[in-house]
Design an enzyme around this catalytic site. Structure first.
Site, short mmCIF file in Angstrom:
data_model
loop_
_atom_site.label_atom_id
_atom_site.label_comp_id
_atom_site.label_asym_id
_atom_site.label_seq_id
_atom_site.Cartn_x
_atom_site.Cartn_y
_atom_site.Cartn_z
N LYS A 47 0.84 -1.20 0.00
CA LYS A 47 0.00 0.00 0.00
C LYS A 47 0.88 1.25 0.00
O LYS A 47 2.01 1.21 0.48
CB LYS A 47 -0.84 0.03 1.29
N ARG A 85 -10.37 -11.41 1.92
CA ARG A 85 -11.25 -12.45 1.36
C ARG A 85 -10.58 -13.82 1.42
O ARG A 85 -11.26 -14.85 1.51
CB ARG A 85 -11.66 -12.05 -0.06
N1 BES Z 1 -8.02 -3.71 4.37
C1 BES Z 1 -8.26 -3.29 3.06
C2 BES Z 1 -9.59 -2.55 2.91
C3 BES Z 1 -9.75 -1.26 3.67
C4 BES Z 1 -9.59 -0.05 3.03
C5 BES Z 1 -10.12 -1.26 4.98
C6 BES Z 1 -9.78 1.12 3.72
C7 BES Z 1 -10.31 -0.08 5.67
C8 BES Z 1 -10.14 1.11 5.04
C9 BES Z 1 -8.28 -4.48 2.11
O1 BES Z 1 -7.55 -5.58 2.49
C10 BES Z 1 -7.75 -4.01 0.80
O2 BES Z 1 -6.63 -3.60 0.78
N2 BES Z 1 -8.57 -4.06 -0.23
C11 BES Z 1 -8.18 -3.60 -1.52
C12 BES Z 1 -8.69 -4.59 -2.54
C13 BES Z 1 -8.16 -4.39 -3.92
C14 BES Z 1 -6.69 -4.73 -3.97
C15 BES Z 1 -8.93 -5.26 -4.86
C16 BES Z 1 -8.82 -2.24 -1.74
O3 BES Z 1 -9.95 -2.03 -1.30
O4 BES Z 1 -8.18 -1.38 -2.33
ZN ZN Z 2 -5.49 -5.40 1.88
#
Ligand code: BES
Ligand code: ZN
Ligand code: ZN
Length: 496
Positions: free
Chosen positions: A272, A346
């Site tokens: 990230k 997931r």
């Molecule tokens: N933990 C994150 C989602 C999240 C985002 C939680 C903001 C709380 C606040 C999750 O694991 C994630 O990173 N999801 C990605 C998925 C994508 C790579 C398909 C996302 O939402 O960007």
């Molecule tokens: Zn994630």
């Protein structure tokens, strides 16, 4: 917060709060107090713009003739509109106001409404919910920055009945605070190993048992999807099951609650951006709700059999981390191409949802997860997203959501979305091949791990787990959104 209840008498405290509706009529005790002040309260009501609207505050400096220093009028709005939520939000406002005035203890008079009992118990509940404070890592907090309020007395008719209603609320509040605590803990302290121990320590008691599965056991069970997420971390991944048997006579299977417990989500090799990454300590929010819910149910001795299952992993990059493109085998036997290591929630849920169904054969499964950023784009921090294969379950959840003001908005699921996660080399891939609908395709992924006949709902709580500003019943920070909602859901639908 110490909360005491007593029948209506003239208050002795230095600081007194009077709940008053928009009819602006003082009850008998308040009127007596007003008399003693030489009519200061009525005068203040007349003089100012105070209308008794919900949460409106009017502070009156009390004359020397009475023991009080300040008498605070707090509006409760229209009498006809009084319900649990009004009481709770007024209670929260009282805590905020009294802390603002650096008050340590106060008495609250609740009288003169047909709903005194409901109102008083809920005001006390709101006072408690708002009083949450996490300060264990401060070594030199200025005295004036600390919340001061630690005791309230509630003066109300039939105080014994109010007290017993509040006793239930107090147990739920303990669950809410546990959730807020673990969500707020930093990830160097709360990691999969320590978190499992926190849960074990928390749940030793009547009707409860905790089972902790380590990596060796998870490998044996075939949880390749969950283990892949945790393989880059020096901390061992764990799955924890909290079994609560509140109804020994019930021989049917328990209702299951399943939570994503990513104690920190760096994104893994699909790392990230650094700005805001610290927020990912709350990526275990779903698991925290499950843990807090179990505490609430056990605390108030709910007549229900329920199981809470959480998957605790840390998503880290590193020499041993999962690579984009890796293929893993889930406990269900289905294979997954991991195209983005940041879509890890997931993967964790895939295995624990399957485990929950195999082991406990529940008719109903509700899972919670801070699953997608896309849900934050869609709903902000007002509603959580709901995804389900069962209309009746949705109705039940929505009804509990309305009653607890932890609101849900249902999203669609369909074959067209499901197709988007087909992989060219495995049974599925962990991100969509298309653009958009990121929260729905994540839910479609989860649904591939739901067995025929299981009523299932997935709540995406990414937008509601952490509040950037104070709310009536919650200071900014961890909200515990979902604990009160699911407690109500259980109380309304599963308890005898
Ligand atoms: N933990 C994150 C989602 C999240 C985002 C939680 C903001 C709380 C606040 C999750 O694991 C994630 O990173 N999801 C990605 C998925 C994508 C790579 C398909 C996302 O939402 O960007
Ligand atoms: Zn994630
Ligand atoms: Zn995540």
């Amino acid at each position: 917060m110490k909360v005491l209840f007593s029948n209506l008498v003239l208050p002795k405290a230095k600081i007194v709060v009077i709940a008053i509706s928009d009819a602006l009529k003082l009850g008998a005790i308040s009127a007596k107090l007003d008399e003693k002040t030489g009519g200061a309260l009525k005068k203040a009501i007349k003089a100012g713009s105070f209308k008794g609207k919900k949460g409106e505050v009017l502070s009156v400096i009390a004359p020397t003739a009475v023991t009080q220093d300040i008498i605070i009028l707090i509006g409760i709005g229209k009498e006809d509109d009084i319900n649990d939520l009004v009481g709770q939000s007024v209670g929260g406002k009282i805590t905020a106001t009294l802390n603002g005035l650096k008050v340590k203890s106060a008495e609250i008079i609740v009288e003169n409404t047909p709903e005194d009992k409901i109102l008083a118990a809920n005001i006390a509940y709101g006072v408690s919910l708002r009083s949450y404070d996490f300060n264990k890592y401060r070594t030199r907090q200025k005295k004036e920055d600390k919340p001061t309020l630690n005791e309230i007395g509630v003066l109300v008719k039939n105080s014994d009945k109010v007290k017993s209603q509040f006793a239930t609320y107090e147990k739920i509040c303990k669950g809410v605070f546990l959730t807020r605590d673990v969500v707020t803990e930093p990830s160097n302290e709360l990691h999969p190993e320590s978190y499992a121990q926190v849960i074990k320590k928390e749940f030793t008691g009547a009707g409860l048992s905790v089972k902790i599965l380590n990596e060796k056991q998870l490998t044996k069970l075939g949880m390749g999807a969950l283990l892949g997420v945790g393989q880059g971390s020096i901390r061992e991944s764990h799955v924890v099951a909290i079994e609560y048997k509140g109804d020994k006579s019930d021989k049917t299977t328990p209702v299951a609650f399943v939570g994503k417990g990513v104690t920190f989500d760096t994104g893994g090799i699909s790392i990230k951006p650094s700005a805001g990454m610290e927020e990912m300590k709350y990526d275990m929010g779903g698991s925290a709700v499950v843990v807090g819910l179990m505490k609430a149910l056990a605390g108030r001795k709910a007549k229900v059999n329920a199981v809470g299952i959480v998957g605790l992993v840390e998503n880290m990059p590193g020499h041993n981390a999962q690579r984009p493109g890796d293929v893993v085998k889930s406990m269900s036997g289905q294979t997954i191409e991991v195209l983005n290591t940041d879509a890890e929630g997931r993967l964790v849920l895939a295995d624990i949802l399957w485990y929950a169904q195999e082991k406990y054969k529940p008719k109903t499964v509700v899972n919670l997860a801070t699953l997608t950023g896309a849900i934050v784009v869609a709903l902000g921090s007002e509603y959580a997203g709901m995804f389900s294969n069962n209309d009746k379950l949705c109705d039940r959840l929505s009804s509990a959501a309305e009653k607890t003001d932890e609101k849900l908005w249902r999203f669609p699921l369909s074959d067209a979305y499901d197709k988007l996660i087909d992989s060219p080399i495995a049974d599925m891939q962990n991100i969509s091949s298309g653009r958009g609908a990121g929260s729905i395709t994540a839910a479609q992924f989860l649904q591939r791990f739901i067995q025929k006949g299981t009523a299932w709902a997935h709540l995406d709580i990414a937008g509601v787990t952490w509040a950037k500003k104070d709310m009536d019943t919650c200071p900014k920070g961890a909200t515990a959104f979902g604990v009160r909602l699911l407690d109500k859901f259980v109380a309304d639908n599963y308890e005898k």
